[in-house]
Design a protein around this motif. Sequence first.
Motif, PDB file in Angstrom:
ATOM      1  N   ASN A   6      38.458  23.401  41.058  1.00 20.03           N
ATOM      2  CA  ASN A   6      39.664  24.217  41.126  1.00 20.03           C
ATOM      3  C   ASN A   6      40.788  23.434  40.460  1.00 20.03           C
ATOM      4  O   ASN A   6      41.297  22.455  41.015  1.00 20.03           O
ATOM      5  CB  ASN A   6      40.008  24.523  42.586  1.00 20.03           C
ATOM      6  N   PHE A  52      32.910  31.298  38.850  1.00 16.96           N
ATOM      7  CA  PHE A  52      34.230  31.920  38.755  1.00 16.96           C
ATOM      8  C   PHE A  52      34.083  33.168  37.901  1.00 16.96           C
ATOM      9  O   PHE A  52      33.762  33.090  36.709  1.00 16.96           O
ATOM     10  CB  PHE A  52      35.242  30.949  38.132  1.00 16.96           C
ATOM     11  N   TYR A  83      36.707  33.087  42.703  1.00 16.90           N
ATOM     12  CA  TYR A  83      35.554  32.223  42.951  1.00 16.90           C
ATOM     13  C   TYR A  83      34.515  33.055  43.700  1.00 16.90           C
ATOM     14  O   TYR A  83      34.844  33.743  44.675  1.00 16.90           O
ATOM     15  CB  TYR A  83      35.978  30.994  43.747  1.00 16.90           C
ATOM     16  N   SER A 134      40.580  30.780  46.091  1.00 16.16           N
ATOM     17  CA  SER A 134      40.800  29.334  45.997  1.00 16.16           C
ATOM     18  C   SER A 134      39.591  28.468  46.351  1.00 16.16           C
ATOM     19  O   SER A 134      39.598  27.277  46.071  1.00 16.16           O
ATOM     20  CB  SER A 134      41.942  28.927  46.931  1.00 16.16           C
TER      21      SER A 134
END
Length: 328
Positions: free
Chosen positions: A39, A94, A99, A122
């Motif tokens: 991330n 993703f 996600y 997230s």
Amino acid sequence: MKSTIIGLVLTFSTFVGATPNPITGSDTVVVRDPSIWYNSALGKYFVFSTNGNIPIWTSSAISGPWTNVGSALSSCSIIDLPGNCNLWAPDINFIDGLYTLYYAVSSIGTQNSAIGVATSPSMMPGTWTDLGEVISSVTGDVFNAIDPNIIDDTVGLQLTFGSYWNGIYQVGLYPGVNDQASPTPGTHLAGYSGRRAEGGFVYKPASQPYYYCFFSDGITPLIGATSRPPAGEEYKVLVGRGADGQGPFYGEAGNDITLDLTPPTGTPVLESHDNVYAPGGQSIFVDPVSGRDVMVYHYVKLSDAIGGPSYLGINYLDFSSGWPVVVA
């Protein structure tokens, strides 16, 4: 002098041919079937693992240290099957701005299984929305609906799955991440009846025109085991490559990895070495920080007592020869 030179050459050949050990920083992280993503907004790597409600480990560096921050589906899966609070083989990606985590619901030795999917903005605990079942299997099917892997191919989303039974298969998904677009079992990618093949993972490195189908072959040690498989029959990572993400995939010897041949089809990528025993349950991604292809997997420490846990292994892969090689 000549014998000295020969000895140096042999020593050098042995050195360059040795398999690197896992990169440092993860050998205390107990996992099975790990999957990894990054991330960039948080500046953190995330590792997801089999067991419970899919534990999540995070780190600001791929070399650790790793912190267990909770689980993805703390209230269990909404799929109404035995095992829905002990989820298996997560696969993270993703897709369309979210996600996306595929997972399996099953019990050891049964085909009453399903693959589900959840999404998050997230990847942090408490942010996941469980969308439920994508595909399922029942006793008598030629496949088992576990060990999911998703690839967003040129023809759209493709879901790879399967363990033992008649092997590893793939179906298309459309229009959404939980919408089955083609009937099961789909395209046969690897394995056959009687082969201990599972954990299929299709990956295309940016440096190559090929797609690669990685899979775990052999017997994986479980916690509580009282013996180890015969030498050579323990878990290992094999691969075949093909022109597209739907196969067919061939080992380096030129044989389709769905064929029942002796020796078994597939090119070795990672096998037992040094203190690394029975590596498998692999997943691969390109690390946006280093720009390198990375494989994560679980392994047992040969020095541990039989029946002990498995740990997180992380290695870099090099595809410059046309085949994946574990490198430092």
